[in-house]
Design a protein around this motif. Structure first.
Motif, short mmCIF file in Angstrom:
data_model
loop_
_atom_site.label_atom_id
_atom_site.label_comp_id
_atom_site.label_asym_id
_atom_site.label_seq_id
_atom_site.Cartn_x
_atom_site.Cartn_y
_atom_site.Cartn_z
N ILE A 152 -5.37 -18.95 9.41
CA ILE A 152 -4.95 -17.56 9.27
C ILE A 152 -5.94 -16.68 10.00
CG2 ILE A 152 -4.51 -15.68 7.65
CD1 ILE A 152 -2.45 -17.87 7.44
N GLN A 153 -5.46 -15.98 11.01
CA GLN A 153 -6.31 -15.07 11.77
C GLN A 153 -6.21 -13.67 11.16
OE1 GLN A 153 -8.26 -16.25 14.31
NE2 GLN A 153 -7.42 -18.26 13.78
N PHE A 154 -7.25 -13.29 10.43
CA PHE A 154 -7.26 -11.99 9.77
C PHE A 154 -8.69 -11.49 9.74
CE2 PHE A 154 -6.85 -9.05 6.09
CZ PHE A 154 -5.74 -8.33 6.52
N ASP A 155 -8.92 -10.28 10.23
CA ASP A 155 -10.26 -9.73 10.33
C ASP A 155 -10.91 -9.67 8.95
OD1 ASP A 155 -12.55 -8.22 10.80
OD2 ASP A 155 -11.57 -6.96 12.29
N HIS A 156 -12.06 -10.30 8.81
CA HIS A 156 -12.73 -10.36 7.52
C HIS A 156 -13.07 -8.99 6.97
CE1 HIS A 156 -14.21 -14.83 7.92
NE2 HIS A 156 -12.90 -14.71 7.91
N LYS A 157 -13.30 -8.02 7.83
CA LYS A 157 -13.66 -6.69 7.34
C LYS A 157 -12.49 -6.00 6.65
CE LYS A 157 -12.78 -4.01 11.60
NZ LYS A 157 -11.70 -3.17 11.05
N ASN A 158 -11.29 -6.55 6.81
CA ASN A 158 -10.11 -5.97 6.16
C ASN A 158 -9.78 -6.67 4.84
OD1 ASN A 158 -9.67 -3.98 8.12
ND2 ASN A 158 -8.59 -5.44 9.43
N ILE A 159 -10.69 -7.51 4.38
CA ILE A 159 -10.61 -8.06 3.03
C ILE A 159 -11.70 -7.39 2.21
CG2 ILE A 159 -10.59 -10.12 1.59
CD1 ILE A 159 -9.99 -11.78 4.07
N LYS A 160 -11.30 -6.61 1.24
CA LYS A 160 -12.23 -5.84 0.43
C LYS A 160 -12.26 -6.38 -0.99
CE LYS A 160 -10.99 -1.78 3.19
NZ LYS A 160 -10.65 -0.33 3.17
N VAL A 161 -13.26 -5.97 -1.75
CA VAL A 161 -13.36 -6.40 -3.14
C VAL A 161 -13.53 -5.17 -4.02
CG1 VAL A 161 -14.58 -7.84 -4.80
CG2 VAL A 161 -14.46 -8.55 -2.40
N ALA A 162 -12.60 -5.00 -4.97
CA ALA A 162 -12.67 -3.88 -5.89
C ALA A 162 -13.85 -4.06 -6.85
CB ALA A 162 -11.37 -3.77 -6.68
N ASP A 163 -14.28 -2.95 -7.45
CA ASP A 163 -15.50 -2.94 -8.23
C ASP A 163 -15.25 -2.26 -9.58
OD1 ASP A 163 -18.63 -3.33 -7.79
OD2 ASP A 163 -18.35 -1.42 -8.83
N GLN A 164 -16.08 -2.62 -10.57
CA GLN A 164 -15.96 -1.99 -11.87
C GLN A 164 -16.45 -0.55 -11.85
OE1 GLN A 164 -14.81 -3.60 -15.26
NE2 GLN A 164 -14.34 -1.45 -14.89
N VAL A 165 -17.40 -0.24 -10.98
CA VAL A 165 -18.02 1.08 -10.97
C VAL A 165 -17.72 1.86 -9.69
CG1 VAL A 165 -20.21 2.33 -11.05
CG2 VAL A 165 -19.87 0.29 -12.48
N ASP A 166 -17.93 1.24 -8.54
CA ASP A 166 -17.79 1.94 -7.27
C ASP A 166 -16.34 1.99 -6.81
OD1 ASP A 166 -20.55 2.30 -7.11
OD2 ASP A 166 -20.84 0.35 -6.15
N ILE A 167 -15.96 3.10 -6.19
CA ILE A 167 -14.62 3.27 -5.65
C ILE A 167 -14.46 2.43 -4.39
CG2 ILE A 167 -12.97 4.93 -4.68
CD1 ILE A 167 -14.47 7.11 -6.29
N VAL A 168 -13.35 1.74 -4.27
CA VAL A 168 -13.01 1.01 -3.05
C VAL A 168 -11.73 1.62 -2.49
CG1 VAL A 168 -12.34 -1.21 -2.07
CG2 VAL A 168 -14.15 -1.11 -3.78
N SER A 169 -11.83 2.15 -1.28
CA SER A 169 -10.72 2.88 -0.66
C SER A 169 -10.08 2.07 0.44
CB SER A 169 -11.21 4.21 -0.09
OG SER A 169 -11.84 5.00 -1.08
N GLY A 170 -8.82 2.37 0.69
CA GLY A 170 -8.11 1.71 1.78
C GLY A 170 -6.90 2.51 2.20
N GLY A 171 -6.25 2.04 3.25
CA GLY A 171 -5.06 2.74 3.72
C GLY A 171 -5.25 3.32 5.10
N ARG A 172 -4.29 4.11 5.49
CA ARG A 172 -4.20 4.62 6.85
C ARG A 172 -5.46 5.38 7.29
NH1 ARG A 172 1.19 7.64 8.40
NH2 ARG A 172 1.84 5.47 8.42
N ASN A 173 -5.98 6.25 6.43
CA ASN A 173 -7.11 7.08 6.82
C ASN A 173 -8.45 6.39 6.64
OD1 ASN A 173 -5.34 9.15 7.39
ND2 ASN A 173 -5.56 10.12 5.38
N GLU A 174 -8.41 5.11 6.23
CA GLU A 174 -9.66 4.37 6.01
C GLU A 174 -9.94 3.40 7.15
OE1 GLU A 174 -11.67 5.13 3.53
OE2 GLU A 174 -10.23 6.59 2.78
N ASN A 175 -8.97 3.21 8.03
CA ASN A 175 -9.15 2.22 9.11
C ASN A 175 -9.94 2.79 10.27
OD1 ASN A 175 -7.62 0.30 7.70
ND2 ASN A 175 -5.71 1.14 8.48
#
Length: 250
Positions: A227-250
């Motif tokens: 599977i060819q998928f850029d590792h930086k586009n795999i994120k990990v959600a957190d109990q404390v810190d906000i993890v953002s994604g979507g169109r304006n995050e790329n």
């Protein structure tokens, strides 16, 4: 579409998804103070939440759901006492919520009526945590979406080494428990496609997983399946810190 995992884990869950003039909060297992602080840090407020979805009736997902006007809240049958019938969501049904088409999926967890959601606007997103497995029917419905917020709760070996009682370990490992890292990665190998842009791993166990281990497992499984998928586009959600994604995050 943009999404913000405000908190993810056994101590509380909340995710905010926004597109156009519509904001949807999925679960509210954090305090109102935490919610408002995190929204404000992103340039939003409670006024930007038009709808609130509850995935299921476990405490870490619903403990502060009643801070919202009942007119905004939607969930499956039995998850919220005295919920208006017009606000009860049925599995495998499409609903229109502002700028979003929302499709409800029945999932497998030891809760009253657990659900996952596919949100579609200009882009598409899956929110699926707290399920012991993913059915063939659901696999077909979640194919080639733009964004996935998907459970990667535990590493099996690490779970078995914890001091948790055997019955609890069996619950987590069972069909009504939680997805482990390898299962989650193998699932994504099957359902992701050319339009997939980001994957966010969610609901990680603090005792039976780590961010590094979850990512390592994903990388290994993806490599094994070519599977060819850029590792930086795999994120990990957190109990404390906000993890953002979507169109304006790329």
């Amino acid at each position: 579409m943009n999404y913000y995992v405000l908190a993810s884990g056994s101590k509380g869950n909340a995710t905010f998804v926004h597109e156009g003039h519509t904001g949807i909060l999925i679960d509210c297992g954090i305090t109102r103070k935490q919610l408002n602080y995190k929204l404000a840090s992103l340039g939003f407020s409670e006024d930007d939440i038009n709808y609130v979805f509850l995935t299921h009736d476990h405490y870490d997902h619903k403990k502060n759901i009643h801070t919202f006007d009942a007119k905004k809240i939607y969930s499956g049958q039995g998850n919220i006492q005295d919920l208006d019938k017009a606000h009860i969501l049925k599995p495998y049904t499409h609903y229109q919520f502002g700028d979003f088409d929302v499709e409800t999926l029945k999932i497998s967890h030891d809760a009253t009526n657990p659900m996952a959601f596919i949100l579609r606007g200009e882009e598409s997103l899956l929110y699926m945590t707290d399920t012991g497995y993913v059915s063939k029917k659901n696999r077909g419905l979640i194919h080639d979406l733009n964004y996935y917020i998907i459970e990667a709760n535990h590493d099996v070996e690490m779970l078995m080494k914890t001091r948790r009682p055997l019955f609890l370990k069996n619950r987590i490992l069972g069909d009504m428990g939680h997805l482990n890292n390898e299962y989650s990665a193998l699932l994504m190998c099957e359902v992701m496609g050319e339009d997939t842009k980001e994957i966010t791993l969610a609901h990680l166990s603090q005792e039976a997983n780590t961010k590094e281990l979850a990512l390592k497992t994903y990388y290994q499984v993806f490599d094994e399946h070519h599977i060819q998928f850029d590792h930086k586009n795999i994120k990990v959600a957190d109990q404390v810190d906000i993890v953002s994604g979507g169109r304006n995050e790329n």
